[in-house]
Scaffold this active site. Structure first.
Site, PDB file in Angstrom:
ATOM      1  N   HIS A  90      -9.874   2.022   0.308  1.00 10.34           N
ATOM      2  CA  HIS A  90      -9.783   0.945   1.306  1.00 10.34           C
ATOM      3  C   HIS A  90     -10.842   1.034   2.411  1.00 10.34           C
ATOM      4  O   HIS A  90     -10.538   0.790   3.587  1.00 10.34           O
ATOM      5  CB  HIS A  90      -8.374   0.971   1.905  1.00 10.34           C
ATOM      6  CG  HIS A  90      -7.863  -0.360   2.354  1.00 10.34           C
ATOM      7  ND1 HIS A  90      -8.411  -1.031   3.429  1.00 10.34           N
ATOM      8  CD2 HIS A  90      -6.884  -1.152   1.890  1.00 10.34           C
ATOM      9  CE1 HIS A  90      -7.751  -2.166   3.598  1.00 10.34           C
ATOM     10  NE2 HIS A  90      -6.825  -2.268   2.680  1.00 10.34           N
TER      11      HIS A  90
ATOM     12  N   HIS B 126       0.802  -1.232   0.000  1.00  8.41           N
ATOM     13  CA  HIS B 126       0.000   0.000   0.000  1.00  8.41           C
ATOM     14  C   HIS B 126       0.835   1.282   0.000  1.00  8.41           C
ATOM     15  O   HIS B 126       0.547   2.228   0.740  1.00  8.41           O
ATOM     16  CB  HIS B 126      -0.943   0.010   1.207  1.00  8.41           C
ATOM     17  CG  HIS B 126      -2.025  -1.034   1.151  1.00  8.41           C
ATOM     18  ND1 HIS B 126      -2.522  -1.553  -0.023  1.00  8.41           N
ATOM     19  CD2 HIS B 126      -2.714  -1.668   2.152  1.00  8.41           C
ATOM     20  CE1 HIS B 126      -3.465  -2.434   0.244  1.00  8.41           C
ATOM     21  NE2 HIS B 126      -3.599  -2.535   1.554  1.00  8.41           N
TER      22      HIS B 126
ATOM     23  N   GLU C 192     -11.654  -3.799  -2.820  1.00  5.15           N
ATOM     24  CA  GLU C 192     -10.683  -2.830  -3.333  1.00  5.15           C
ATOM     25  C   GLU C 192     -10.450  -3.098  -4.815  1.00  5.15           C
ATOM     26  O   GLU C 192      -9.803  -4.078  -5.171  1.00  5.15           O
ATOM     27  CB  GLU C 192      -9.365  -2.977  -2.582  1.00  5.15           C
ATOM     28  CG  GLU C 192      -9.471  -2.962  -1.075  1.00  5.15           C
ATOM     29  CD  GLU C 192      -8.246  -3.610  -0.420  1.00  5.15           C
ATOM     30  OE1 GLU C 192      -7.114  -3.347  -0.838  1.00  5.15           O
ATOM     31  OE2 GLU C 192      -8.431  -4.405   0.518  1.00  5.15           O
TER      32      GLU C 192
HETATM   33  C1  GLA Z   1      -5.199  -5.150   2.231  1.00  4.05           C
HETATM   34  C2  GLA Z   1      -4.361  -6.365   2.207  1.00  4.05           C
HETATM   35  C3  GLA Z   1      -4.438  -7.069   3.499  1.00  4.05           C
HETATM   36  C4  GLA Z   1      -4.120  -6.146   4.635  1.00  4.05           C
HETATM   37  C5  GLA Z   1      -5.017  -4.951   4.587  1.00  4.05           C
HETATM   38  C6  GLA Z   1      -4.655  -3.925   5.620  1.00  4.05           C
HETATM   39  O1  GLA Z   1      -6.465  -5.343   1.910  1.00  4.05           O
HETATM   40  O2  GLA Z   1      -4.689  -7.236   1.161  1.00  4.05           O
HETATM   41  O3  GLA Z   1      -3.558  -8.155   3.498  1.00  4.05           O
HETATM   42  O4  GLA Z   1      -2.783  -5.747   4.561  1.00  4.05           O
HETATM   43  O5  GLA Z   1      -4.965  -4.346   3.359  1.00  4.05           O
HETATM   44  O6  GLA Z   1      -4.577  -4.445   6.893  1.00  4.05           O
END
Ligand code: GLA
Length: 379
Positions: free
Chosen positions: A213, A139, A344
């Site tokens: 997110h 991210h 997402e």
């Molecule tokens: C995303 C990732 C997860 C986790 C979340 C945040 O969706 O795919 O593995 O890292 O973000 O906690």
């Protein structure tokens, strides 16, 4: 005629941007009303952070802050017309700043999801990104787009209102090449859509993958696990991952696996058969760069329903596996494992190292442009 309409539209946009939106504003046309309110939410990096709340004619509202582009509240009426907040989040900016937010409601990037060991080669140059998830990059790194202050302008029309967020991510930020100018526009419409438009341009070849997110719980953010939500995902295939959640490179059929959401299934039905819960990219059917239906979730008790549309090739379905009660959210709620789920929309994880995946390279002179719509209703 068309020209005149466009002139009126752009004058209205300029007027609403210049008016700066201090306090409340309303736009009326017949029965339709959009409402906008701006309040100070706190300070980050000596910059003022505002919370913008837009309410549409149907009583749906969204609150967005210019820190991380975070959606802090999303109020959606249930079957009886009672509004409920369907996203997880915090009450105050200080908690977001304490850096323990698991990306609640944020814009994530420059590369949402994972890049193996934070490394990739582009035009024969190897780049090393910040690593913040074991050995991997997740991210956007240590200080991704979810933790920066965005420039913000608001707009309000009779049928839609929202914010235009802009941010210049400098060459070398978190290891990424190129000065990247990013614009994210959130729009709430009178059709109960929350539309997110992403745009970016760069001055050097780079890789990019932006997403949103929010953790949804259609029964209300504090109502417990999302097991009873019915979910349908428009995907015949999913992307299997290794133990560090990096794709193996295969695209496997969902058929005969707990990943099969081609017809409605309760999230809780087979979650126990997936190690830790769902955290997988689904390969959305019919990728051609145009908007298409991606997913439909519905919660039987409240009657609330959500549909997702996107032009992206994939969608990460994450069932809040890493929530463990230590995140104390709105109204003092301890968010436990599986209390929210994310849909997402994005490119596939680790695409810069996977030549067979659709490309995530952006070059100077090109424009990155993508849109996702979250639609809400009752049934
Ligand atoms: C995303 C990732 C997860 C986790 C979340 C945040 O969706 O795919 O593995 O890292 O973000 O906690």
């Amino acid at each position: 005629m068309k020209k005149r309409f466009l002139l009126i539209l752009s004058t209205a946009l300029i007027f609403s941007i210049m008016s700066g939106c201090s306090g409340n504003m309303k736009q009326k046309q017949g029965e339709e009303t959009m409402n906008m309110k701006r309040t100070l939410f706190g300070e980050a990096n000596s910059r003022q952070i505002y919370q913008y709340t837009f309410t549409n004619a149907g009583g749906m509202s969204v609150s967005i802050i210019n820190y991380g582009g975070i959606v802090t509240h999303l109020m959606v009426p249930d079957r009886e017309g009672n509004p409920g907040d369907v996203v997880l989040g915090y009450d105050s900016l200080s908690v977001y700043l304490e850096n323990n937010s698991p990306y609640f409601g944020a814009i994530t990037g420059r590369y949402a999801n994972r890049i193996a060991r934070g490394k990739f080669i582009l035009d024969d140059v190897e780049y090393q990104l910040a690593t913040n998830n074991g050995l991997n990059h997740l991210h956007g790194g240590i200080k991704g787009l979810d933790k920066v202050v965005w420039e913000v302008k608001d707009f309000i029309f009779p049928d839609s209102a929202g914010v235009i967020l802009t941010y210049l991510s400098k060459d070398g930020e978190e290891g990424y090449p190129g000065n990247l100018n990013i614009t994210v526009t959130y729009t709430l419409t009178n059709k109960n859509e929350l539309k997110i438009d992403y745009e970016a341009v760069t001055d050097k070849p780079t890789v990019l993958n932006l997403t949103h997110h929010s953790y949804f719980n259609l029964a209300g953010h504090s109502s417990g696990t999302v097991y009873n939500h019915q979910l349908l995902i428009n995907a015949d295939k999913y992307i299997p991952v290794d133990e560090t959640l990096i794709p193996t490179g295969e695209l496997l059929p969902v058929e005969g696996t707990p990943m099969d959401f081609r017809v409605f299934n309760a999230i809780g039905d087979r979650i126990g058969d997936v190690d830790g819960g769902y955290d997988h990219t689904f390969v959305l059917n019919g990728y051609d760069g145009k908007m298409r239906f991606a997913a439909h979730a519905k919660e039987p008790v409240s009657g609330r329903s959500m549909k997702v549309f996107t032009d992206q090739p994939g969608m990460q379905f994450y069932s809040g596996n890493f929530l463990d009660g230590t995140n104390i959210g709105k109204g003092n709620t301890a968010y436990q494992k599986h209390f929210g789920f994310c849909l997402e929309t994005q490119h596939f994880p680790d695409s810069p190292n996977q030549p067979a995946f659709p490309s995530t390279v952006l070059r100077p002179g090109e424009k990155y442009q993508t849109s996702t719509i979250y639609w809400f209703g009752v049934e």
